[in-house]
Design a protein around this motif. Structure first.
Motif, PDB file in Angstrom:
ATOM      1  N   UNK A 266      38.824  79.830  78.461  1.00  0.00           N
ATOM      2  CA  UNK A 266      38.687  79.927  79.910  1.00  0.00           C
ATOM      3  C   UNK A 266      38.175  78.666  80.568  1.00  0.00           C
ATOM      4  N   UNK A 267      37.822  77.643  79.786  1.00  0.00           N
ATOM      5  CA  UNK A 267      37.306  76.393  80.351  1.00  0.00           C
ATOM      6  C   UNK A 267      38.436  75.514  80.869  1.00  0.00           C
ATOM      7  N   UNK A 268      38.151  74.797  81.959  1.00  0.00           N
ATOM      8  CA  UNK A 268      39.048  73.766  82.489  1.00  0.00           C
ATOM      9  C   UNK A 268      38.422  72.413  82.183  1.00  0.00           C
ATOM     10  N   UNK A 269      39.239  71.470  81.734  1.00  0.00           N
ATOM     11  CA  UNK A 269      38.741  70.148  81.369  1.00  0.00           C
ATOM     12  C   UNK A 269      39.538  69.085  82.109  1.00  0.00           C
ATOM     13  N   UNK A 270      38.836  68.114  82.667  1.00  0.00           N
ATOM     14  CA  UNK A 270      39.463  66.935  83.255  1.00  0.00           C
ATOM     15  C   UNK A 270      39.068  65.744  82.401  1.00  0.00           C
ATOM     16  N   UNK A 271      40.054  64.982  81.940  1.00  0.00           N
ATOM     17  CA  UNK A 271      39.787  63.791  81.140  1.00  0.00           C
ATOM     18  C   UNK A 271      40.192  62.566  81.952  1.00  0.00           C
ATOM     19  N   UNK A 272      39.255  61.707  82.282  1.00  0.00           N
ATOM     20  CA  UNK A 272      39.610  60.483  83.007  1.00  0.00           C
ATOM     21  C   UNK A 272      40.328  59.504  82.080  1.00  0.00           C
ATOM     22  N   UNK A 273      41.141  58.638  82.647  1.00  0.00           N
ATOM     23  CA  UNK A 273      41.820  57.653  81.812  1.00  0.00           C
ATOM     24  C   UNK A 273      40.823  56.683  81.179  1.00  0.00           C
ATOM     25  N   UNK A 274      41.163  56.244  79.965  1.00  0.00           N
ATOM     26  CA  UNK A 274      40.383  55.204  79.309  1.00  0.00           C
ATOM     27  C   UNK A 274      39.244  55.681  78.434  1.00  0.00           C
ATOM     28  N   UNK A 275      38.881  56.947  78.489  1.00  0.00           N
ATOM     29  CA  UNK A 275      37.771  57.449  77.687  1.00  0.00           C
ATOM     30  C   UNK A 275      38.242  57.762  76.263  1.00  0.00           C
ATOM     31  N   UNK A 276      37.599  57.153  75.275  1.00  0.00           N
ATOM     32  CA  UNK A 276      37.958  57.367  73.874  1.00  0.00           C
ATOM     33  C   UNK A 276      37.299  58.647  73.386  1.00  0.00           C
ATOM     34  N   UNK A 277      38.087  59.497  72.704  1.00  0.00           N
ATOM     35  CA  UNK A 277      37.541  60.756  72.212  1.00  0.00           C
ATOM     36  C   UNK A 277      38.315  61.264  70.996  1.00  0.00           C
ATOM     37  N   UNK A 278      37.636  62.127  70.226  1.00  0.00           N
ATOM     38  CA  UNK A 278      38.196  62.733  69.022  1.00  0.00           C
ATOM     39  C   UNK A 278      38.036  64.242  69.146  1.00  0.00           C
ATOM     40  N   UNK A 279      39.129  64.955  69.297  1.00  0.00           N
ATOM     41  CA  UNK A 279      39.097  66.406  69.492  1.00  0.00           C
ATOM     42  C   UNK A 279      38.890  67.106  68.153  1.00  0.00           C
ATOM     43  N   UNK A 280      37.929  68.047  68.127  1.00  0.00           N
ATOM     44  CA  UNK A 280      37.662  68.867  66.950  1.00  0.00           C
ATOM     45  C   UNK A 280      37.609  70.319  67.394  1.00  0.00           C
ATOM     46  N   UNK A 281      38.368  71.180  66.703  1.00  0.00           N
ATOM     47  CA  UNK A 281      38.402  72.591  67.083  1.00  0.00           C
ATOM     48  C   UNK A 281      37.242  73.364  66.456  1.00  0.00           C
ATOM     49  N   UNK A 282      36.979  74.523  67.036  1.00  0.00           N
ATOM     50  CA  UNK A 282      35.941  75.419  66.542  1.00  0.00           C
ATOM     51  C   UNK A 282      36.174  75.738  65.064  1.00  0.00           C
ATOM     52  N   UNK A 283      35.106  75.702  64.283  1.00  0.00           N
ATOM     53  CA  UNK A 283      35.181  75.920  62.833  1.00  0.00           C
ATOM     54  C   UNK A 283      35.733  77.293  62.449  1.00  0.00           C
ATOM     55  N   UNK A 284      35.509  78.301  63.278  1.00  0.00           N
ATOM     56  CA  UNK A 284      35.943  79.664  62.946  1.00  0.00           C
ATOM     57  C   UNK A 284      37.187  80.103  63.711  1.00  0.00           C
ATOM     58  N   UNK A 285      37.294  79.687  64.981  1.00  0.00           N
ATOM     59  CA  UNK A 285      38.368  80.205  65.838  1.00  0.00           C
ATOM     60  C   UNK A 285      39.532  79.250  66.042  1.00  0.00           C
ATOM     61  N   UNK A 286      39.349  77.980  65.735  1.00  0.00           N
ATOM     62  CA  UNK A 286      40.398  77.035  66.087  1.00  0.00           C
ATOM     63  C   UNK A 286      40.528  76.982  67.600  1.00  0.00           C
ATOM     64  N   UNK A 287      41.686  76.580  68.093  1.00  0.00           N
ATOM     65  CA  UNK A 287      41.881  76.549  69.536  1.00  0.00           C
ATOM     66  C   UNK A 287      43.351  76.475  69.898  1.00  0.00           C
ATOM     67  N   UNK A 288      43.654  76.990  71.088  1.00  0.00           N
ATOM     68  CA  UNK A 288      44.937  76.789  71.749  1.00  0.00           C
ATOM     69  C   UNK A 288      44.612  76.406  73.180  1.00  0.00           C
ATOM     70  N   UNK A 289      45.147  75.261  73.629  1.00  0.00           N
ATOM     71  CA  UNK A 289      44.837  74.737  74.956  1.00  0.00           C
ATOM     72  C   UNK A 289      46.115  74.260  75.633  1.00  0.00           C
ATOM     73  N   UNK A 290      46.219  74.546  76.927  1.00  0.00           N
ATOM     74  CA  UNK A 290      47.310  74.056  77.755  1.00  0.00           C
ATOM     75  C   UNK A 290      46.909  72.693  78.301  1.00  0.00           C
ATOM     76  N   UNK A 291      47.727  71.666  78.049  1.00  0.00           N
ATOM     77  CA  UNK A 291      47.465  70.310  78.515  1.00  0.00           C
ATOM     78  C   UNK A 291      48.574  69.818  79.440  1.00  0.00           C
ATOM     79  N   UNK A 292      48.176  69.120  80.482  1.00  0.00           N
ATOM     80  CA  UNK A 292      49.097  68.347  81.313  1.00  0.00           C
ATOM     81  C   UNK A 292      48.667  66.894  81.143  1.00  0.00           C
ATOM     82  N   UNK A 293      49.527  66.107  80.507  1.00  0.00           N
ATOM     83  CA  UNK A 293      49.211  64.726  80.161  1.00  0.00           C
ATOM     84  C   UNK A 293      50.142  63.781  80.906  1.00  0.00           C
ATOM     85  N   UNK A 294      49.556  62.771  81.501  1.00  0.00           N
ATOM     86  CA  UNK A 294      50.336  61.732  82.185  1.00  0.00           C
ATOM     87  C   UNK A 294      50.102  60.406  81.463  1.00  0.00           C
TER      88      UNK A 294
END
Length: 158
Positions: A86-114
């Motif tokens: 249920x969370x909404x996330x905004x990622x600004x351009x240029x920010x370096x990050x490493x996505x890691x999913x929940x250890x028990x549930x994993x994840x499914x996320x809808x992304x709009x990428x430009x």
């Protein structure tokens, strides 16, 4: 000016299931389900599914990214917040990050990428990239490998 809904091009994806043959494996831990390739504007929309405890390599984006967590949870190693269902996330351009999913549930996320997604090594050096065209090519390769109709990809291009 009157809005004319007849002249607006719109599409709907009726249902995306867990066993949908259009899920494209990126790695053993990560799959994506393309929903739209906006080749005119250099953007794409997809569902991203990551197995429990799985990760997406370190990267940054050249343009903003918007996301909505459909199931499970995930975080970035570089931040102390968790994006839960249920969370909404905004990622600004240029920010370096490493996505890691929940250890028990994993994840499914809808992304709009430009723009582009730039993969980096530990020193911050570029080691790869993806954009709407590489994602579309990967989807076409997946369709071919599964013996699926190539026009499926054409139907997702805007």
């Amino acid at each position: 000016m009157k809005f004319d809904s007849v002249n607006v091009m719109s599409e709907i994806v009726q249902h995306v299931s867990e066993d949908d043959p259009l899920w494209v494996p990126l790695t053993d831990q990560v799959q994506l389900r393309p929903l739209m390739f906006d080749c005119s504007n250099g953007a794409w929309s997809n569902l991203l599914k990551v197995t429990p405890g799985g990760s997406l390599a370190c990267h940054y984006h050249t343009a903003p990214v918007h996301a909505f967590v459909v199931a499970g949870a995930w975080r970035y190693l570089e931040h102390d917040w968790v994006a839960d269902t249920g969370s909404f996330i905004y990622e600004p351009p240029g920010e370096v990050h490493t996505l890691v999913s929940d250890e028990k549930r994993g994840m499914t996320t809808f992304f709009v990428t430009r723009g582009s997604l730039i993969y980096t090594d530990a020193a911050g050096k570029q080691i790869g990239y993806e954009d709407v065209f590489t994602r579309l090519a990967r989807f076409r390769e997946h369709l071919a490998s599964q013996g699926l109709d190539q026009t499926i990809a054409d139907q997702l291009i805007r």
